[in-house]
Design a protein around this motif. Structure first.
Motif, PDB file in Angstrom:
ATOM      1  N   GLY A   1       0.806  -1.217   0.000  1.00  0.00           N
ATOM      2  CA  GLY A   1       0.000   0.000   0.000  1.00  0.00           C
ATOM      3  C   GLY A   1       0.838   1.266   0.000  1.00  0.00           C
ATOM      4  O   GLY A   1       0.628   2.179  -0.813  1.00  0.00           O
TER       5      GLY A   1
ATOM      6  N   SER B   1       2.792   1.772  -3.224  1.00  0.00           N
ATOM      7  CA  SER B   1       1.935   2.139  -4.357  1.00  0.00           C
ATOM      8  C   SER B   1       1.470   3.583  -4.287  1.00  0.00           C
ATOM      9  O   SER B   1       1.085   4.158  -5.315  1.00  0.00           O
ATOM     10  N   ALA B   2       1.479   4.179  -3.096  1.00  0.00           N
ATOM     11  CA  ALA B   2       1.017   5.564  -2.948  1.00  0.00           C
ATOM     12  C   ALA B   2       2.107   6.587  -3.237  1.00  0.00           C
ATOM     13  O   ALA B   2       1.817   7.782  -3.340  1.00  0.00           O
TER      14      ALA B   2
ATOM     15  N   VAL C   1      -5.804  -1.790  -4.217  1.00  0.00           N
ATOM     16  CA  VAL C   1      -4.424  -1.650  -4.676  1.00  0.00           C
ATOM     17  C   VAL C   1      -4.287  -2.109  -6.128  1.00  0.00           C
ATOM     18  O   VAL C   1      -3.603  -1.465  -6.936  1.00  0.00           O
TER      19      VAL C   1
ATOM     20  N   TRP D   1      -5.857   0.475  -8.355  1.00  0.00           N
ATOM     21  CA  TRP D   1      -5.012   1.664  -8.368  1.00  0.00           C
ATOM     22  C   TRP D   1      -3.783   1.464  -9.251  1.00  0.00           C
ATOM     23  O   TRP D   1      -3.458   2.321 -10.079  1.00  0.00           O
TER      24      TRP D   1
ATOM     25  N   ILE E   1      -6.257   4.608  -1.724  1.00  0.00           N
ATOM     26  CA  ILE E   1      -4.905   4.081  -1.569  1.00  0.00           C
ATOM     27  C   ILE E   1      -4.195   4.775  -0.417  1.00  0.00           C
ATOM     28  O   ILE E   1      -3.345   4.178   0.270  1.00  0.00           O
TER      29      ILE E   1
END
Length: 836
Positions: A65, A68-69, A256, A259, A380
């Protein structure tokens, strides 16, 4: 992480799960929740490929997480400050090249290829490395270490060094230095304190940077609106923490995946529309041009570049929940290609629209897709925040297990998933700190500088611990260790030095937070260790106890007295107060020592060490209960009956002689390998209550013949002693049992009975009968209530640490009785003064 599947959708390919979500969300979510529900029956999945895919899918929502952000803020933080004056295509290409190669060297090579191959009985993280070092070298600071602890099945893993290996010269050198143990502990606590600081910064920057996108499309969206919306989302996130996150695992994984696929498509779109030449940035030549053109400002921007790798430490920390193979699949198949495409797409957009660098991510989103991407960005951000909060809970629990954090309440939020915990005190402290940081900073760049400082510190210290483990644990050559340390350590020092150049621009926050938490941890550890050393010096010799005879010079009343102590050998000084000041004490005395071993988990069959103190007629026992640093003491655990059953098993082992393999070499303590409550010489039967069992009435008012039939001499004696209690005491006990939690009420209803069996020695049955009668009569708990002061001739710093800091922590943390879930009506506090 254990999973199972539902037969109704056995044939569904997990890769198609996002498509099902898009087609029919409500129905698909119900099916997927059954399909991927977390429960402990993964062994039923015989197909290893399907198991890896399921674990990989679940790991996306828990592990990746934060990583990915990062596209939300990497370029903004990188091109902040003086670097805004270098608005050229070469500068953007150089930053993109740095991100690409940093992503290869740190997440890909270091963590995915190397660190995921390192584990402590399947567990990863900082304390896994620290525990490996403590077990394989003489660097342990935990009290009560015994030789029998090294006989645990998980103490020396396969491929690791053991006691038969000749220690190297380097190992002998560091073991001789007294300060090495303290230094190693401080390194581990520094990482733990930085992880807590990351737990404060991650929710702020993740949610704030996602909501900041409002300013791209909403004209009236100022900083005040963004901050207010961010605080609202964060408060909602912390308010629901007590419900746990195991039910949201499927949702997080789906978020996720959606996203990552969305930002990958956006990256391809931006590369195609704005600058297809961005693929040239993959050449390291642009890194050279970047530093040649930007100079020291380019060096200072490396702290922002490193943000692309933030979150990779979670792969190593969460290794115990998943498998290395599943996380590698999730990284290579989904995470890595999607993030690289997104970074290249943003760079292509910035190369033609450098003025939009402050909002580069949302500015690069086509207008028709803005609001769906905005909602996904907030989602996200919540996923990344939850991962950081859960990691903070986990690191605090491990620190508390190792005696380096004040006692806090730990609540299990999942019945099936081990390690899913909630800590109320930490939850509200985190919420207040995060709100203060969000309201105080109000800027993604400042938060990014703080974030980069914290993560670079964690990765660098992890590299140091890994290098030590390579030499001391796996006996790698010094050349291999130096190559690993020089390659990754030098790279991380470069990033760390860049982050230190931004201390005045937000980098001071993790330093301040980690300093506070590090001070709390070390002061608590120092005070507890000094208290233990004082207990060792003041313990009572058996020469003073044995001449008193079986009665110990006092009246022995029916019941079991459980005396908690940190001593694994000897008699605590607290017990002498009872012998000199009280006219009576319990018939059966058990000295219980609860200690932590440097292994992640200890199975129930190896948890209890039972021994006898003095002659059999004294009826005094010692019980050592061992936990791993990731084991959590469950409040609903049937401690009393487990203890009695373990003592009963020990009595029988003792009667059979010391030839059993479960008997340690010193002949004093036995490992009671009782993994189940059935199949023993004693059984536990659950009754409605004492009155019903002894000729009382059933709920319908009739006399229960089955209860009368269950009456045994032991229970009859217990009933007689129970009826001999005063009416006031019986009334108070009944009132407590009505108001007590369910597990306390259930514990009071459990009764022990003897099985019909021919024992080798007649005395064994008599001793078991006496133990059972004592259990039915009463169980009392004795805990020392200590007051700790520094000696008068101590230094000012020691008085400040002990008299002020440690005393304040003891007054404001949970009491030992509460932490051990001891019934208040059965608790006896024994006051003791310590001068250390």
């Amino acid at each position: 992480m254990w999973v199972s599947y539902n037969e109704t959708i056995t044939g569904i390919n997990p890769i198609l799960i996002p498509l099902f979500l898009l087609l029919d969300f409500q129905r698909s979510f119900t099916l997927i929740q059954n399909f991927l529900s977390f429960n402990p029956h993964v062994a039923q999945i015989r197909n290893p490929h399907k198991r890896v895919l399921l674990l990989a899918y679940q790991s996306l929502g828990i592990v990746f997480g934060s990583l990915s952000a990062s596209p939300l803020y990497v370029y903004k933080v990188t091109f902040s400050g003086w670097l805004q004056h270098y608005q050229t295509e070469d500068s953007v290409f150089g930053a993109c090249s740095l991100i690409f190669w940093s992503f290869i060297f740190l997440p890909l090579i270091k963590y995915v290829s190397i660190m995921l191959s390192v584990d402590d009985n399947g567990e990863g993280g900082t304390f896994a490395l620290y525990s490996l070092l403590c077990r394989h070298a003489k660097l342990c600071l935990l009290p009560n270490h015994q030789a029998v602890d090294e006989e645990l099945s998980t103490y020396f893993g396969p491929g690791h060094s053991n006691r038969n290996v000749v220690p190297s010269r380097f190992r002998r050198y560091i073991e001789k230095r007294k300060n090495t143990r303290t230094g190693l502990l401080l390194l581990a606590l520094l990482v733990a304190s930085m992880v807590i600081a990351i737990g404060v910064i991650t929710p702020s920057i993740s949610v704030f940077s996602s909501i900041e996108g409002l300013q791209v499309r909403v004209k009236n969206a100022d900083d005040r609106m963004v901050v207010t919306f961010t605080c609202f989302v964060l408060v909602c996130l912390f308010v629901r923490q007590h419900r746990g996150t195991h039910r949201l695992g499927i949702t997080f994984s789906s978020i996720v995946i959606l996203w990552l696929l969305s930002i990958a498509l956006l990256g391809i779109y931006n590369v195609t529309k704005w600058n297809p030449r961005i693929f040239q940035a993959l050449s390291p030549y642009y890194i050279y041009k970047y530093f040649r053109n930007t100079g020291k400002y380019g060096w200072a921007s490396l702290g922002g570049i490193f943000l692309c790798a933030t979150g990779t430490e979670a792969m190593f920390a969460d290794l115990g929940q998943f498998t290395a193979t599943s996380m590698r699949v999730a990284f290579f198949v989904v995470t890595y290609p999607c993030l690289i495409l997104q970074y290249m797409g943003q760079a292509a957009f910035l190369s033609k629209n450098f003025s939009a660098v402050d909002t580069s991510f949302f500015a690069s989103v086509p207008e028709p897709l803005f609001w769906p991407v905005f909602v996904l960005a907030i989602s996200i951000g919540i996923v990344a925040s939850q991962a950081a909060i859960s990691e903070t809970f986990s690191i605090v629990q491990q620190c508390q297990s190792l005696g380096c954090f004040p006692r806090v309440k730990i609540v299990h939020t999942s019945r099936w998933i081990h390690g899913k915990i909630y800590i109320p005190e930490i939850n509200w402290i985190l919420m207040m700190l995060i709100l203060a940081v969000t309201l105080g900073f109000r800027d993604t760049t400042l938060l990014g500088n703080a974030y980069g400082m914290a993560y670079t510190s964690v990765t660098f210290v992890t590299t140091l611990l890994m290098a030590l483990a390579m030499t001391l644990v796996w006996n790698k050559s010094l050349m291999h260790t130096l190559l690993f340390l020089l390659f990754f350590g030098s790279m991380e020092i470069i990033f760390l030095s860049s982050s230190y150049m931004r201390i005045h621009k937000g980098g001071w926050l993790p330093i301040m937070l980690s300093s506070v938490f590090l001070g709390v941890m070390y002061v608590w550890h120092y005070g507890g260790r000094r208290k233990y050393l004082t207990d060792v010096q003041n313990r009572i010799s058996m020469k003073r106890i044995l001449p008193l005879g079986p009665s110990l010079g006092i009246i022995r009343t029916p019941g079991i007295g459980i005396i908690y102590t940190e001593l694994a050998t000897g008699i605590p000084a607290t017990f002498s107060h009872f012998l000199t000041n009280l006219p009576c004490f319990y018939q059966v005395i058990v000295f219980v020592c609860i200690k932590t071993i440097h292994v992640p988990y200890i199975s129930h069959k190896e948890r209890y060490l039972i021994g006898r103190i003095g002659h059999k007629s004294y009826q005094m026992y010692r019980c050592i209960i061992r936990y791993g640093y990731k084991d959590v003491h469950k409040s609903n655990e049937d401690f009393e009956n487990n203890l009695v059953m373990s003592i009963a098993e020990f009595i029988e082992l003792e009667s059979e002689g010391s030839g059993t393999p479960d008997w340690p070499r010193d002949g004093r303590l036995a490992v009671v390998r009782t993994s189940e409550k059935t199949g023993m010489r004693m059984i536990m039967s659950e009754a409605a209550n004492m009155a019903e069992r002894y000729g009382g009435k059933d709920n319908d008012g009739s006399s229960s013949s089955s209860n009368r039939a269950a009456l045994t001499p032991a229970t009859a004696a217990a009933a007689m002693r129970s009826s001999s209690k005063s009416a006031t005491l019986r009334r108070l006990q009944a009132l407590y049992e009505q108001e007590a939690p369910a597990h306390h009420s259930r514990r009071s209803q459990m009764r022990c009975e003897l099985l019909d069996k021919n024992y080798k020695h007649p005395r064994v049955k008599e001793e078991l009968m006496e133990l059972m009668e004592a259990k039915h009569a009463e169980v009392g708990y004795v805990i020392g209530h200590s007051y700790i002061k520094a000696r008068r001739n101590s230094s000012f710093l020691k008085k400040l640490a002990v008299d002020v800091a440690y005393s304040m922590l003891r007054r404001n943390c949970r009491a030992p009785g509460v932490a051990l879930s001891i019934p208040h009506i059965s608790l006896i506090m024994a006051g003791t003064n310590y001068y250390i």
